[in-house]
Every structure is written in structure tokens, then in C-alpha cells.
Write a protein that holds these residues in place. Structure first.
Motif, PDB file in Angstrom:
ATOM      1  N   PRO A   1     -17.761 -74.900  -4.051  1.00  0.00           N
ATOM      2  CA  PRO A   1     -18.789 -73.834  -4.057  1.00  0.00           C
ATOM      3  C   PRO A   1     -19.431 -73.660  -5.438  1.00  0.00           C
ATOM      4  CG  PRO A   1     -16.824 -73.081  -2.912  1.00  0.00           C
ATOM      5  CD  PRO A   1     -16.475 -74.391  -3.552  1.00  0.00           C
ATOM      6  N   GLN A   2     -18.599 -73.774  -6.492  1.00  0.00           N
ATOM      7  CA  GLN A   2     -19.139 -73.609  -7.844  1.00  0.00           C
ATOM      8  C   GLN A   2     -20.035 -74.802  -8.213  1.00  0.00           C
ATOM      9  OE1 GLN A   2     -15.983 -72.438 -10.390  1.00  0.00           O
ATOM     10  NE2 GLN A   2     -17.340 -71.728 -12.022  1.00  0.00           N
ATOM     11  N   SER A   3     -19.665 -75.997  -7.726  1.00  0.00           N
ATOM     12  CA  SER A   3     -20.482 -77.180  -8.039  1.00  0.00           C
ATOM     13  C   SER A   3     -21.894 -77.015  -7.470  1.00  0.00           C
ATOM     14  CB  SER A   3     -19.825 -78.447  -7.478  1.00  0.00           C
ATOM     15  OG  SER A   3     -20.048 -78.575  -6.094  1.00  0.00           O
ATOM     16  N   ARG A   4     -21.996 -76.328  -6.334  1.00  0.00           N
ATOM     17  CA  ARG A   4     -23.318 -76.132  -5.719  1.00  0.00           C
ATOM     18  C   ARG A   4     -24.220 -75.275  -6.605  1.00  0.00           C
ATOM     19  NH1 ARG A   4     -22.523 -75.527   0.779  1.00  0.00           N
ATOM     20  NH2 ARG A   4     -20.907 -77.087   1.044  1.00  0.00           N
ATOM     21  N   GLU A   5     -23.600 -74.388  -7.355  1.00  0.00           N
ATOM     22  CA  GLU A   5     -24.374 -73.535  -8.274  1.00  0.00           C
ATOM     23  C   GLU A   5     -25.081 -74.396  -9.315  1.00  0.00           C
ATOM     24  OE1 GLU A   5     -24.571 -69.949  -8.821  1.00  0.00           O
ATOM     25  OE2 GLU A   5     -23.984 -69.978  -6.713  1.00  0.00           O
TER      26      GLU A   5
ATOM     27  N   VAL B   1     -21.537 -82.275   0.867  1.00  0.00           N
ATOM     28  CA  VAL B   1     -22.549 -81.302   0.422  1.00  0.00           C
ATOM     29  C   VAL B   1     -22.026 -80.721  -0.878  1.00  0.00           C
ATOM     30  CG1 VAL B   1     -23.795 -79.190   0.990  1.00  0.00           C
ATOM     31  CG2 VAL B   1     -23.133 -80.751   2.816  1.00  0.00           C
ATOM     32  N   GLY B   2     -22.611 -81.134  -1.974  1.00  0.00           N
ATOM     33  CA  GLY B   2     -22.044 -80.747  -3.263  1.00  0.00           C
ATOM     34  C   GLY B   2     -20.893 -81.676  -3.611  1.00  0.00           C
ATOM     35  N   TYR B   3     -20.188 -81.347  -4.689  1.00  0.00           N
ATOM     36  CA  TYR B   3     -19.146 -82.246  -5.200  1.00  0.00           C
ATOM     37  C   TYR B   3     -17.879 -82.188  -4.352  1.00  0.00           C
ATOM     38  CZ  TYR B   3     -21.898 -83.424  -9.241  1.00  0.00           C
ATOM     39  OH  TYR B   3     -22.880 -83.932 -10.040  1.00  0.00           O
ATOM     40  N   PRO B   4     -17.307 -83.368  -4.053  1.00  0.00           N
ATOM     41  CA  PRO B   4     -16.068 -83.383  -3.241  1.00  0.00           C
ATOM     42  C   PRO B   4     -14.859 -82.992  -4.081  1.00  0.00           C
ATOM     43  CG  PRO B   4     -16.711 -85.621  -3.815  1.00  0.00           C
ATOM     44  CD  PRO B   4     -17.743 -84.733  -4.410  1.00  0.00           C
TER      45      PRO B   4
ATOM     46  N   ILE C   1     -29.334 -74.718  -2.153  1.00  0.00           N
ATOM     47  CA  ILE C   1     -30.050 -75.990  -2.359  1.00  0.00           C
ATOM     48  C   ILE C   1     -29.211 -77.215  -1.992  1.00  0.00           C
ATOM     49  CG2 ILE C   1     -30.885 -77.507  -4.215  1.00  0.00           C
ATOM     50  CD1 ILE C   1     -32.207 -75.001  -5.462  1.00  0.00           C
ATOM     51  N   ALA C   2     -27.918 -77.196  -2.314  1.00  0.00           N
ATOM     52  CA  ALA C   2     -27.092 -78.406  -2.119  1.00  0.00           C
ATOM     53  C   ALA C   2     -27.140 -78.905  -0.678  1.00  0.00           C
ATOM     54  CB  ALA C   2     -25.653 -78.119  -2.536  1.00  0.00           C
ATOM     55  N   TYR C   3     -27.286 -77.981   0.270  1.00  0.00           N
ATOM     56  CA  TYR C   3     -27.274 -78.346   1.696  1.00  0.00           C
ATOM     57  C   TYR C   3     -28.390 -79.341   2.026  1.00  0.00           C
ATOM     58  CZ  TYR C   3     -27.498 -77.480   6.788  1.00  0.00           C
ATOM     59  OH  TYR C   3     -27.520 -77.596   8.152  1.00  0.00           O
TER      60      TYR C   3
END
Lengths: 295, 433
Positions: free
Chosen positions: B395-399, B387-390, B205-207
Motif C-alpha cells: 500500500p505504501q509503495s502505491r503512494e 499492482v504496485g510493488y510485490p 494511480i497504481a491500479y
């Protein structure tokens, strides 16, 4: 040759045999022991998200207790295990009885009955993913053709566990049936002849003779399936990746993600060792049950 | 004045020496320097590497090296990389990487070889490192070290069916509100198609969501804290999830690029928000060639801030032959190879290639390609690679972002609950950074 000389020759032969087989034994032990010992060691380490490692003692195991995802994963694992095992045992016994009594069934039909478990789980997962797609899949098309409402199947948090259990049961019920069929074929015919003379109905014969005599075989099938079911991974990974949300996030999927996506190999090892302990516990419990129902 | 003159007197000769020295390096450059060596390439089996590896033989002929390709699907490739790198193994020389996703993490773990000096000194005359998209080069630079060279330029773009829009009397959307209005109209005008589809699978989803968040003016972090409960971010969460819940296909929570492309290509969706890389897949069979329009995602309150990322090629820090590995990276990201890849539909990360006459001719062959390139031009100039947290644990932030959106799609939480839960988990993650 004197007795002493014969004993010496025998001892020498034993030593030679031991020496010759030692490399193979050592290799086998190392192949089994090394990954287990390494995983236990990893379980006592902590890895930062950059992969930096340090000794953590029992931190990973204490983290398990307060980790909501772990308990949720355990619940999902047990729910899938129970549901799938019951379905596979019930339908496996039924299928075995059908195959046992339908002796004139053509070979091709028998082969078709048992073909699903020969399919790689990844292929089975892909196939069912397409069939169960709520928009494009055949499953909803068939439901609607009979005037039934469509389902979200794998996309519904409520239905995802039963759906995954159904997919796994579709694949592995024939395997259980094959084991049970072997058991059925080994039952002594004299018991059935006696039951026939006594005038027992087919249902009574099944209930009082076939089922009790088959129990050790059924428990063996349950042990074999339990090991796989508690380690449930491939079909879920292909179809839902643990979703929607966390609805199908088994311990195995959770451990995989923690280890390979979030790089916390230490915690992932602790998770997997806990799962291994659960698998061992289940196998031991079934083994005891098998001892109790043996005849 | 004196100081300036002195600086000029000193600087000019230094620059001249540097220029001469770079030319000398380029002149000395010998593609056959590592003849006989074998370079192992860990590839993500996606359209970018597929296009590149079409020319594998050319590389082997040019350098006399052997290229061993270890190809996997994206997730399995990372799994293999984690195993190899944690074991400090030299099995992999070159690997594909997404700097926007794992860049911080891999750089902090020390998995990337430093390409800064090689990109300057060990280059062939026609390499032109400065011709690569500087935004992508910057996105691949961590702590002053250049960690990978851009292979392509991509981002989510808006695919829409011009025939359905015409039939329903709808103009091409200019704003996010227009997208929602169009979806509403299509729902009543043509019930056989799904009005809108985008990514609903949690980790994916983050993308697409990031584009919506940035368009409405939201941000992931403010003052060192997760910012999903800010008014703008809540608006983005609500809008994105509402579009998928009310106008998306059933089961959208399991949708990633494969399902979206299949749905749109099959004529079952009127609008799709999906990667620019999917153009080739979407156009397979030619059914969508004449009835598809392409745009960057329509503007929000903050205008258009498209998500722009690119795959990069990195040299493993454990490689025992980084120089030979660099030769492969250099060849793969050279203007010549990137032009060949562009002609296969891989958007080039080099503006010069995008303007190449042969490439422009290919673009001009189909109107849809023209719109695709126009959208990519916007991505290249206005894009954000966030895309997601910098943070290291990106990768975990995207979850957690995906979880919040899914909770809303499935109506399991209110926007306030979903963002608060996500912020709590993400603050803990930021604290670990």
C-alpha cells in the motif's frame, strides 16, 4: 445534638456521597485517561509493516525531526489554521454586526445565515467537491459566465490550501458570528449612549468601544475554532485526501495514513501526541490572551 | 522401472482413497451443522458485496445461521479491520480482502485463517474448488497457505465512445500510441469532450498505471531494487502522465473511479480507462449503452498484460468459529451464488460460470456486455495481479508511484527527477521488506 455529633453526621454524609459518586468519577477518569495513556505507550513502540510490535524508546520522536513529511504537514496545518482563523474571525464579526443591527431580519433569513455549521462536515465536503469540480462544477461555470478564467481549485497545489480554508470558513463563520452576537447583546448600552452624546462617528464607536469590549468574546471564539482547525481532517479527507501530491497533507491526515494505511501505529501515535501538544500550546496561548484583554 | 511400478502401486490406492475420502466428506457435508450461530462479515460496500448480500436471506435459510454484516467504504473497512486485528479481537469472522494489495502484509501479520484444509475437506458436493480461477487462487496463496477465496474477477479496461470515434474518423485503438493519436484527433475534432480520462488520485494511480507499465514491458523491481528509472518504466511514467496532462480533464489529480464513471456516463469523455466493475455504474440510465466500445487496454511493446485482480473472502485468524465462518465463505464463492452475482454484472472468477448458458444469454442481450466479457476473458488468460510493488508494504509503495505520476501531471518534476525520487523512497521500502 452536640457539635461533635453534627460533625460526625456531616463527615458520614460526605463519605456516603463520595462512595456513591466514586464509580461514575472512576469511569469518567478511565474513559479520558485510558486512551491518552495508551497512546503515550504506543508512541514508544515500533510496529513493522506486518504489525509486529517492539519497544522503541524515543525512536519515533527522533524520527519526527528528520521526517520531511512531518515538517511539511506541520506547515500545511499552520497555514490552514492561520488562514481559516483570520477569515472566520473577520467575517464572523462582520456577520454578527449585520445580524445585530438588522433586527427586523425575518427568522428564516437568520436561520439560513447560521445553517452551514449545522451541516455535517462530510456533507459539506461532498457538496463543495461537486461545486468545485473543474470540469463539471458550478464554480467554474459561474467564473466563465463573468468572463473570468476557470480555476483548478482543489486540484491545484497552489490553490488547494486557500480553497479548503474557504470551504471551512463557509461552514464555521456563522458559528463564530453566533458567539460574537451573544457578546454584542451583552455590551452595556450606557457606553454607547455616552459615545453618542460625545458625537462619536459609527466607525469610531466600533473601533474604540465595540471592538475592545468584544475582544474577550472574539478570543473565546478563536480558542474554540483553534482546537478544530489544528485537528483539520474531515473536509480534507473527503475532498483531496491530502493531495494533489502532498499539498494539503495536514498532520492529522498524515498521522491517519501512517497509522491506518501503513500500519505504523507507533509512529502515528507519536505524530498525534505532537499535534495534541501543539493544540494545547495554542489553547494556553489564547487563554493568556483572553486574560490580557478581559474587562 | 521397478521404482515407477512401485510408485504407481502406492500412488494409485492413495489417490483412490483420497478421492473416496473427499466424496465421503462431501456426502457428510451438512449445511445445517452450525445452525443457530452468528457469523460477522466485515464487508467493503462495493458492487461485489452489494450483489452478494442480495442473497443474504438465502444463506440464513440454508444454514440456519445469522449473518451479521458490518459494511463500510473500502478505506474505512480497512481502518476497522486494522483496529480489530491489532486488538486480537474475534469481533470479525469473515472479511473482504484484496490479495494484490494487502495479501503479503496481512499474511505476514498472521491475520488470515488458513483455508487450505477446509477448501479440500469441508466442502459441499457441488462446491468445485478447482473450478475457481487458479490464477486468483494462486494470488491468494502465501507461504503455501490459501488465505482467501476469490469473489470476482476484475481489472481496468478501456471504455471508448464509438460515435465520437466514427465522427472523427478514428479506428478502435490497437496500441498505446493509437490511444494517444486518437486523443490528439478528438481534441481538435470535438472540443466539448475530454479526450481521455483515467485515475489521477495519488493512492489510486497504481491500479491503472500498472497495466501501462506491464504493456510497455516495464517492471517494478529488478535485481532487488526499484526499477522506475529503467527506460521502459520511464516510458510508462511519461506516457501515462502525458495522456492525463494533455488530454485529461482539469483537476484529474483528484480523479478516482467515482469521478471517471460520472464523467464518462455523462457523455463528457471520449475514452476512459477504468475498472471492469464500473460497467454497471457507467451504463446507469442507459445513455452509454449503445455508443460504448470496450477493450482490454491497447498493447505496448510487450503486448497486452492487463491488470487482473479480484476481491477475496478471508476468515479472520482471531475468529472463534472458523468452521462456521468457512461455511459462509463457501456459500458466497459457490458456483450457484457466483452465477447469480454474474447476472448482476459481477464478473465470475469461475470459467464454468462464464460459460453457463443463462449467463451467456444475459451477455448476448447487449453488444456492450459481449465486449465486456471478451475483455474479461483476456484479463483472465493474460492478466498480471501485480499492482504496485510485490512487497509487504505494497500500500505504501502505491503512494510513491502515485506521487511520481502526479509530479509529472502537475509538471513539478522531469521524468528523471520523478523516477529518481520515487526509486530512492521505494528502495528504502524494499529494504524493510
Amino acid at each position: 445534638m452536640s457539635d461533635t455529633a453534627a460533625t460526625l453526621t456531616q463527615d458520614r454524609q460526605k463519605l456516603e456521597m463520595a462512595a456513591l459518586s466514586a464509580p461514575a468519577v472512576a469511569f469518567t477518569v478511565a474513559m479520558i485517561a485510558f486512551p491518552v495513556v495508551y497512546t503515550i505507550w504506543l508512541g514508544f513502540q515500533t510496529f513493522s509493516s506486518t504489525g509486529k510490535q517492539s519497544f522503541a524508546g524515543l525512536t519515533n520522536y527522533s524520527k519526527l525531526i528528520s521526517d520531511v513529511e512531518f515538517w511539511h504537514g506541520l506547515w500545511v496545518t499552520i497555514a490552514l489554521f492561520v488562514l481559516s482563523l483570520v477569515l472566520q474571525l473577520v467575517f464572523g464579526v462582520w456577520l454578527a454586526l449585520v445580524l445585530f443591527h438588522a433586527k427586523r431580519l425575518p427568522g428564516i433569513v437568520r436561520s439560513l445565515f447560521i445553517s452551514p455549521f449545522m451541516m455535517p462536515p462530510v456533507v459539506a465536503g461532498m457538496m463543495w467537491l461537486v461545486i468545485l469540480d473543474p470540469s463539471l462544477g458550478a464554480a467554474n461555470y459561474i467564473l466563465q459566465a463573468f468572463g473570468l478564467p476557470p480555476s483548478d481549485w482543489l486540484a491545484s497545489p497552489t490553490w488547494v490550501i486557500p480553497t479548503v480554508a474557504l470551504i471551512d470558513s463557509w461552514q464555521w463563520t456563522p458559528y463564530v458570528a453566533l458567539i460574537v452576537l451573544g457578546g454584542l447583546q451583552s455590551l452595556p448600552p450606557s457606553v454607547y449612549e455616552a459615545a453618542q452624546i460625545d458625537g462619536a462617528s459609527p466607525f469610531k464607536t466600533f473601533q474604540r468601544i465595540t471592538l475592545p469590549l468584544l475582544l474577550p468574546t472574539i478570543v473565546t471564539a478563536a480558542i474554540l475554532r483553534s482546537v478544530d482547525l489544528l485537528r483539520f481532517f474531515d473536509i480534507i479527507y473527503i475532498t483531496t485526501q491530502g493531495g494533489p501530491g502532498n499539498a494539503s497533507n495536514t498532520l492529522n491526515i498524515y498521522g491517519f495514513r501512517v497509522g491506518f494505511e501503513f500500519f505504523d501505529i507507533g509512529y502515528a501515535s507519536a505524530l498525534m501526541l505532537t499535534l495534541t501538544a501543539i493544540v494545547f500550546g495554542a489553547v494556553m496561548a489564547f487563554n493568556r490572551l483572553r486574560g490580557a484583554v478581559a474587562w | 522401472m521397478k521404482a515407477r511400478m512401485l510408485a504407481t502401486r502406492v500412488a494409485l490406492p492413495v489417490l483412490a482413497i483420497a478421492a473416496v475420502s473427499a466424496q465421503a466428506h462431501a456426502a457428510d457435508f451438512d449445511w445445517m451443522k452450525f445452525k443457530g450461530k452468528t457469523v460477522t462479515f466485515l464487508a467493503n460496500n462495493n458492487p461485489v458485496s452489494q450483489a452478494l448480500l442480495t442473497y443474504k436471506v438465502d444463506f440464513e435459510k440454508l444454514t440456519g445461521m445469522t449473518l451479521k454484516v458490518d459494511g463500510y467504504q473500502e478505506q474505512q473497512m480497512r481502518q476497522r479491520l486494522v483496529t480489530v486485528m491489532n486488538a486480537n479481537s474475534d469481533e470479525v469472522d469473515v472479511f473482504m480482502t484484496l490479495p494484490s494489495r494487502e495479501g503479503e502484509q496481512f499474511a505476514a501479520a498472521g491475520w488470515y485463517g488458513d483455508l487450505t484444509a477446509m477448501a479440500k475437506d469441508a466442502v459441499a458436493k457441488d462446491y468445485d474448488a478447482s473450478g475457481l480461477s487458479q490464477a486468483l487462487v494462486k494470488a491468494a496463496t502465501f507461504g503455501g497457505k490459501l488465505t482467501s477465496m476469490p469473489m470476482n474477477l476484475e481489472g481496468p479496461i478501456f471504455y471508448y465512445r464509438t460515435d465520437i470515434f466514427k465522427k472523427c474518423g478514428i479506428e478502435a485503438p490497437k496500441t498505446i500510441k493509437d490511444v494517444e493519436a486518437a486523443a490528439e484527433k478528438i481534441k481538435t475534432c470535438d472540443s466539448t469532450v475530454t479526450p481521455f480520462v483515467s485515475r489521477g488520485l495519488k493512492p489510486a494511480i497504481a491500479y491503472t498505471f500498472s497495466n501501462v507499465l506491464h504493456n510497455v514491458g516495464g517492471s517494478y523491481i529488478a535485481n532487488g531494487k526499484s526499477n522506475l528509472c529503467s527506460a521502459k518504466a520511464k516510458d510508462a511514467l511519461d506516457t501515462y502522465s502525458r495522456l492525463l496532462r494533455d488530454f485529461g480533464p482539469p483537476g484529474v489529480v483528484n480523479y478516482s473511479f467515482q469521478q471517471i464513471s460520472a464523467l464518462y456516463r455523462g457523455g463528457r469523455a471520449a475514452m476512459a480507462f477504468e475498472s471492469s466493475n464500473e460497467l454497471r455504474t457507467v451504463m446507469e440510465g442507459g445513455a452509454r449503452l449503445k455508443d460504448t466500445g470496450l477493450l482490454p487496454f491497447p498493447a505496448g511493446d510487450a503486448g497486452q498484460v492487463p491488470t487482473t485482480i479480484g476481491w477475496g473472502m478471508a476468515v479472520s485468524s482471531h475468529s472463534k468459529q472458523p468452521d462456521a465462518a468457512w461455511y459462509f465463505v463457501q456459500w458466497a464463492t459457490s458456483p450457484e451464488v457466483q452465477k447469480k452475482m454474474a447476472l448482476q454484472g459481477i464478473a465470475p472468477p469461475r470459467p464454468a460460470v462464464a460459460n453457463d448458458p443463462e449467463y451467456r444469454k444475459w451477455i448476448d442481450e447487449e453488444p456492450v456486455r459481449k465486449e465486456w466479457q471478451a475483455a474479461l476473458d483476456v484479463l483472465a488468460t493474460k492478466g498480471s495481479s501485480e499492482v504496485g510493488y510485490p512487497i509487504v508494504a505494497n500500500p505504501q509503495s502505491r503512494e510513491f508511484i502515485g506521487q511520481a505520476v502526479q509530479d509529472l501531471i502537475l509538471k513539478q518534476k522531469t521524468v528523471d527527477q520523478a523516477c529518481a525520487d520515487a526509486d530512492k523512497a521505494l528502495d528504502a521500502l524494499i529494504a524493510l521488506n
